[in-house]
Design a protein around this motif. Structure first.
Motif, PDB file in Angstrom:
ATOM      1  N   TYR A 206       0.827  -1.203   0.000  1.00 60.70           N
ATOM      2  CA  TYR A 206       0.000   0.000   0.000  1.00 60.70           C
ATOM      3  C   TYR A 206       0.866   1.260   0.000  1.00 60.70           C
ATOM      4  O   TYR A 206       0.643   2.187  -0.772  1.00 60.70           O
ATOM      5  CB  TYR A 206      -0.948   0.015   1.202  1.00 60.70           C
ATOM      6  CG  TYR A 206      -1.758   1.285   1.275  1.00 60.70           C
ATOM      7  CD1 TYR A 206      -2.818   1.497   0.404  1.00 60.70           C
ATOM      8  CD2 TYR A 206      -1.436   2.284   2.178  1.00 60.70           C
ATOM      9  CE1 TYR A 206      -3.550   2.682   0.450  1.00 60.70           C
ATOM     10  CE2 TYR A 206      -2.159   3.465   2.231  1.00 60.70           C
ATOM     11  CZ  TYR A 206      -3.213   3.652   1.366  1.00 60.70           C
ATOM     12  OH  TYR A 206      -3.923   4.825   1.404  1.00 60.70           O
ATOM     13  N   VAL A 207       1.876   1.270   0.861  1.00 59.16           N
ATOM     14  CA  VAL A 207       2.775   2.424   0.948  1.00 59.16           C
ATOM     15  C   VAL A 207       3.460   2.654  -0.396  1.00 59.16           C
ATOM     16  O   VAL A 207       3.557   3.787  -0.872  1.00 59.16           O
ATOM     17  CB  VAL A 207       3.809   2.241   2.081  1.00 59.16           C
ATOM     18  CG1 VAL A 207       4.877   3.316   2.043  1.00 59.16           C
ATOM     19  CG2 VAL A 207       3.107   2.217   3.431  1.00 59.16           C
ATOM     20  N   ASN A 208       3.924   1.585  -1.045  1.00 55.38           N
ATOM     21  CA  ASN A 208       4.583   1.717  -2.342  1.00 55.38           C
ATOM     22  C   ASN A 208       3.630   2.227  -3.414  1.00 55.38           C
ATOM     23  O   ASN A 208       4.029   3.016  -4.273  1.00 55.38           O
ATOM     24  CB  ASN A 208       5.212   0.397  -2.770  1.00 55.38           C
ATOM     25  CG  ASN A 208       6.461   0.087  -1.974  1.00 55.38           C
ATOM     26  OD1 ASN A 208       7.115   0.976  -1.440  1.00 55.38           O
ATOM     27  ND2 ASN A 208       6.797  -1.180  -1.878  1.00 55.38           N
ATOM     28  N   SER A 209       2.368   1.820  -3.369  1.00 52.45           N
ATOM     29  CA  SER A 209       1.400   2.296  -4.357  1.00 52.45           C
ATOM     30  C   SER A 209       1.136   3.787  -4.178  1.00 52.45           C
ATOM     31  O   SER A 209       1.011   4.529  -5.155  1.00 52.45           O
ATOM     32  CB  SER A 209       0.099   1.494  -4.303  1.00 52.45           C
ATOM     33  OG  SER A 209      -0.647   1.808  -3.144  1.00 52.45           O
ATOM     34  N   VAL A 210       1.076   4.246  -2.922  1.00 55.16           N
ATOM     35  CA  VAL A 210       0.893   5.675  -2.655  1.00 55.16           C
ATOM     36  C   VAL A 210       2.134   6.443  -3.117  1.00 55.16           C
ATOM     37  O   VAL A 210       2.027   7.497  -3.757  1.00 55.16           O
ATOM     38  CB  VAL A 210       0.614   5.932  -1.160  1.00 55.16           C
ATOM     39  CG1 VAL A 210       0.623   7.414  -0.838  1.00 55.16           C
ATOM     40  CG2 VAL A 210      -0.713   5.292  -0.763  1.00 55.16           C
ATOM     41  N   LEU A 211       3.308   5.916  -2.831  1.00 50.98           N
ATOM     42  CA  LEU A 211       4.562   6.532  -3.249  1.00 50.98           C
ATOM     43  C   LEU A 211       4.614   6.691  -4.762  1.00 50.98           C
ATOM     44  O   LEU A 211       4.943   7.770  -5.271  1.00 50.98           O
ATOM     45  CB  LEU A 211       5.744   5.692  -2.770  1.00 50.98           C
ATOM     46  CG  LEU A 211       7.131   6.113  -3.240  1.00 50.98           C
ATOM     47  CD1 LEU A 211       7.494   7.482  -2.694  1.00 50.98           C
ATOM     48  CD2 LEU A 211       8.148   5.076  -2.826  1.00 50.98           C
ATOM     49  N   GLU A 212       4.258   5.652  -5.488  1.00 52.69           N
ATOM     50  CA  GLU A 212       4.262   5.706  -6.953  1.00 52.69           C
ATOM     51  C   GLU A 212       3.295   6.768  -7.470  1.00 52.69           C
ATOM     52  O   GLU A 212       3.606   7.494  -8.415  1.00 52.69           O
ATOM     53  CB  GLU A 212       3.920   4.337  -7.533  1.00 52.69           C
ATOM     54  CG  GLU A 212       5.016   3.313  -7.346  1.00 52.69           C
ATOM     55  CD  GLU A 212       4.586   1.908  -7.744  1.00 52.69           C
ATOM     56  OE1 GLU A 212       3.497   1.750  -8.341  1.00 52.69           O
ATOM     57  OE2 GLU A 212       5.341   0.966  -7.454  1.00 52.69           O
ATOM     58  N   ARG A 213       2.149   6.892  -6.843  1.00 48.51           N
ATOM     59  CA  ARG A 213       1.158   7.890  -7.264  1.00 48.51           C
ATOM     60  C   ARG A 213       1.666   9.306  -7.016  1.00 48.51           C
ATOM     61  O   ARG A 213       1.517  10.184  -7.868  1.00 48.51           O
ATOM     62  CB  ARG A 213      -0.162   7.655  -6.515  1.00 48.51           C
ATOM     63  CG  ARG A 213      -1.252   8.602  -6.901  1.00 48.51           C
ATOM     64  CD  ARG A 213      -1.718   8.364  -8.324  1.00 48.51           C
ATOM     65  NE  ARG A 213      -2.812   9.270  -8.609  1.00 48.51           N
ATOM     66  CZ  ARG A 213      -2.986   9.890  -9.744  1.00 48.51           C
ATOM     67  NH1 ARG A 213      -2.165   9.684 -10.745  1.00 48.51           N
ATOM     68  NH2 ARG A 213      -3.995  10.689  -9.927  1.00 48.51           N
ATOM     69  N   TYR A 214       2.286   9.544  -5.865  1.00 52.14           N
ATOM     70  CA  TYR A 214       2.830  10.870  -5.579  1.00 52.14           C
ATOM     71  C   TYR A 214       3.957  11.229  -6.545  1.00 52.14           C
ATOM     72  O   TYR A 214       4.074  12.379  -6.978  1.00 52.14           O
ATOM     73  CB  TYR A 214       3.309  10.975  -4.129  1.00 52.14           C
ATOM     74  CG  TYR A 214       2.214  11.381  -3.187  1.00 52.14           C
ATOM     75  CD1 TYR A 214       1.889  12.723  -3.010  1.00 52.14           C
ATOM     76  CD2 TYR A 214       1.480  10.434  -2.490  1.00 52.14           C
ATOM     77  CE1 TYR A 214       0.868  13.111  -2.156  1.00 52.14           C
ATOM     78  CE2 TYR A 214       0.454  10.803  -1.632  1.00 52.14           C
ATOM     79  CZ  TYR A 214       0.156  12.145  -1.471  1.00 52.14           C
ATOM     80  OH  TYR A 214      -0.852  12.521  -0.638  1.00 52.14           O
ATOM     81  N   ILE A 215       4.797  10.266  -6.878  1.00 54.31           N
ATOM     82  CA  ILE A 215       5.872  10.511  -7.845  1.00 54.31           C
ATOM     83  C   ILE A 215       5.269  10.871  -9.201  1.00 54.31           C
ATOM     84  O   ILE A 215       5.710  11.822  -9.859  1.00 54.31           O
ATOM     85  CB  ILE A 215       6.808   9.295  -7.953  1.00 54.31           C
ATOM     86  CG1 ILE A 215       7.636   9.161  -6.664  1.00 54.31           C
ATOM     87  CG2 ILE A 215       7.726   9.411  -9.167  1.00 54.31           C
ATOM     88  CD1 ILE A 215       8.455   7.891  -6.575  1.00 54.31           C
ATOM     89  N   GLU A 216       4.258  10.128  -9.618  1.00 55.34           N
ATOM     90  CA  GLU A 216       3.585  10.404 -10.892  1.00 55.34           C
ATOM     91  C   GLU A 216       2.995  11.819 -10.895  1.00 55.34           C
ATOM     92  O   GLU A 216       3.162  12.574 -11.860  1.00 55.34           O
ATOM     93  CB  GLU A 216       2.485   9.375 -11.115  1.00 55.34           C
ATOM     94  CG  GLU A 216       1.694   9.580 -12.383  1.00 55.34           C
ATOM     95  CD  GLU A 216       0.532   8.600 -12.509  1.00 55.34           C
ATOM     96  OE1 GLU A 216      -0.390   8.903 -13.281  1.00 55.34           O
ATOM     97  OE2 GLU A 216       0.531   7.549 -11.835  1.00 55.34           O
TER      98      GLU A 216
ATOM     99  N   GLY B 151       6.770  18.825 -14.352  1.00 50.59           N
ATOM    100  CA  GLY B 151       7.403  18.588 -15.642  1.00 50.59           C
ATOM    101  C   GLY B 151       8.825  18.067 -15.512  1.00 50.59           C
ATOM    102  O   GLY B 151       9.565  17.984 -16.480  1.00 50.59           O
ATOM    103  N   HIS B 152       9.219  17.709 -14.282  1.00 50.32           N
ATOM    104  CA  HIS B 152      10.567  17.205 -14.016  1.00 50.32           C
ATOM    105  C   HIS B 152      10.508  15.740 -13.607  1.00 50.32           C
ATOM    106  O   HIS B 152       9.559  15.311 -12.957  1.00 50.32           O
ATOM    107  CB  HIS B 152      11.241  17.988 -12.884  1.00 50.32           C
ATOM    108  CG  HIS B 152      11.436  19.425 -13.195  1.00 50.32           C
ATOM    109  ND1 HIS B 152      12.447  19.889 -14.005  1.00 50.32           N
ATOM    110  CD2 HIS B 152      10.734  20.518 -12.813  1.00 50.32           C
ATOM    111  CE1 HIS B 152      12.358  21.201 -14.105  1.00 50.32           C
ATOM    112  NE2 HIS B 152      11.323  21.611 -13.382  1.00 50.32           N
TER     113      HIS B 152
END
Length: 63
Positions: free
Chosen positions: A20-30, A37-38
């Motif tokens: 769950y934590v990794n899925s949230v992390l991936e979404r925030y990075i996206e 734009g970086h």
């Protein structure tokens, strides 16, 4: 909220699995990459974290 947690007094925070934590992390990075734009660059390992924070604070204070 899906687990009934709304941050109210007396409520327990639901368990946050690594998945769950990794899925949230991936979404925030996206979102970061779309908004800025970086490309998001992950920070170095934890042992360099304190030095990085110190350098950032010193640079900020020079402004």
């Amino acid at each position: 909220m899906a687990n009934g947690f709304q941050g109210k007094e007396g409520q327990q925070i639901p368990e946050m699995t690594t998945e769950y934590v990794n899925s949230v992390l991936e979404r925030y990075i996206e979102l970061y990459e779309k908004v800025t734009g970086h490309k998001f660059e992950k920070a170095p390992e934890a042992e360099e974290l304190v030095k990085r924070i110190e350098n950032n604070m010193l640079n900020y204070l020079k402004l």
